[in-house]
Write an enzyme that holds these catalytic residues in place. Structure first.
Site, short mmCIF file in Angstrom:
data_model
loop_
_atom_site.label_atom_id
_atom_site.label_comp_id
_atom_site.label_asym_id
_atom_site.label_seq_id
_atom_site.Cartn_x
_atom_site.Cartn_y
_atom_site.Cartn_z
N ASN A 9 0.32 -4.54 -3.32
CA ASN A 9 -0.03 -3.16 -3.63
C ASN A 9 1.22 -2.30 -3.46
O ASN A 9 1.65 -2.03 -2.34
CB ASN A 9 -1.15 -2.69 -2.69
N LYS A 11 1.49 0.80 -4.10
CA LYS A 11 1.13 2.18 -3.73
C LYS A 11 1.93 3.17 -4.59
O LYS A 11 2.19 2.89 -5.77
CB LYS A 11 1.32 2.39 -2.24
N HIS A 93 -9.44 1.47 -1.16
CA HIS A 93 -8.41 1.32 -0.14
C HIS A 93 -8.57 2.44 0.89
O HIS A 93 -8.99 3.55 0.56
CB HIS A 93 -7.03 1.38 -0.79
N GLU A 95 -6.55 4.37 2.19
CA GLU A 95 -5.82 5.59 1.86
C GLU A 95 -6.59 6.43 0.84
O GLU A 95 -6.46 7.66 0.83
CB GLU A 95 -4.42 5.22 1.36
N GLU A 163 -8.57 -4.67 5.75
CA GLU A 163 -7.33 -4.06 6.23
C GLU A 163 -7.64 -3.11 7.38
O GLU A 163 -8.12 -1.99 7.15
CB GLU A 163 -6.66 -3.28 5.10
N GLY A 169 1.13 -0.41 7.67
CA GLY A 169 2.42 0.26 7.73
C GLY A 169 2.89 0.63 9.11
O GLY A 169 3.88 1.34 9.26
N SER A 209 0.29 -4.93 7.53
CA SER A 209 1.56 -5.39 8.09
C SER A 209 1.75 -6.90 7.95
O SER A 209 2.25 -7.57 8.85
CB SER A 209 1.69 -4.97 9.56
#
Length: 249
Positions: A9, A11, A93, A95, A163, A169, A209
């Site tokens: 991904n 992003k 996702h 986010e 996730e 991250g 990660s």
């Protein structure tokens, strides 16, 4: 046997020059014993699909609108992604859930739109650190899965990515025992809802990660069928190391 999948991904990263990294992947993986997916920004999907043609690398989108068309300025439909050469789309996702307030009901509608367009939906779930520390991870994941997956989900049209939000991250990674607990739980929830045949065919990816240094350990974990990789998918060398670890798992 479920076919393993390494998904990247990108992003909101990548201009035209980033296609050189994709080109390197397509040269390295003209064919492969695992599935490989790159989800670049929407501006690159058409060019990426052309670059990946004839290789083992598939191209996907990072989101889609639940409607096929209409007055939705700035949005992209699943049909548009398919028309641009995408075969997959990431749905829900964290986010998107956090930054855009997306509900699980909306995510289920997007997944249905993806199915109708002939795309494979990569449906995401995951918990924040506060949920983990409160001991509510499994109920939270169970609710997300129940509400985000349409009844039409099958092994052919759906991939699930777990996730943990606190690991995306941050450099933090759950222990393999924590990953296995969640993945085993998701598998059991799928079996209870869809039956063993369908549930045992749906691939479960781990994300958060994932990098070359920890990929092998993660891929050896129960019910982990691959990874949804963020930053480490931006460079062909790093993503190749993760793909090779998946092949070896």
């Amino acid at each position: 046997m479920r076919r393993k999948l390494a998904a990247g991904n990108w992003k909101m990263n990548g201009l035209a020059e980033a296609l050189s990294e994709l080109n390197e992947l397509t040269v390295t993986y003209g064919e492969a014993p695992v599935d490989i997916l790159i989800c670049p920004p929407a501006t690159l999907i058409d060019r990426a699909s052309e670059a990946a043609e004839g290789s083992a690398v598939a191209i996907g989108g990072q989101d889609c609108h639940p409607k096929t068309s209409g007055a939705h300025t700035g949005d992209i439909s699943a049909e548009m992604l398919r028309d641009s050469g995408a075969s997959h789309v990431i749905i829900g996702h964290s986010e998107r859930r956090d930054d855009h307030g997306e509900s699980s009901a909306l995510i289920a509608a997007k997944a249905t739109a993806a199915y109708d367009a002939g795309l494979i939906a990569v449906v995401c779930c995951g918990e924040h650190l506060s949920t983990r520390e409160a001991g509510e991870t499994l109920p939270h994941i169970g609710k997300q899965i129940a509400e985000s997956l349409p009844d039409a989900a099958t092994a052919e049209n759906t991939v699930i990515a777990y996730e943990p939000v606190w690991a995306i991250g941050t450099g933090l990674t759950p222990t393999v025992e924590q990953i296995a607990e969640v993945h085993d739980f998701i598998r059991a929830e799928l079996i209870a809802r869809f039956g063993e045949t369908t549930a045992n065919g749906i691939r479960l990816l781990y994300g958060g990660s994932v990098k070359p240094s920890n990929a092998a350990e993660i891929f050896a974990t129960s019910n982990v069928d691959g990874a949804l990789v963020g930053g480490a998918s931006l460079k062909a060398a790093d993503f190749s190391a993760i793909i090779d670890a998946l092949v070896a798992a």
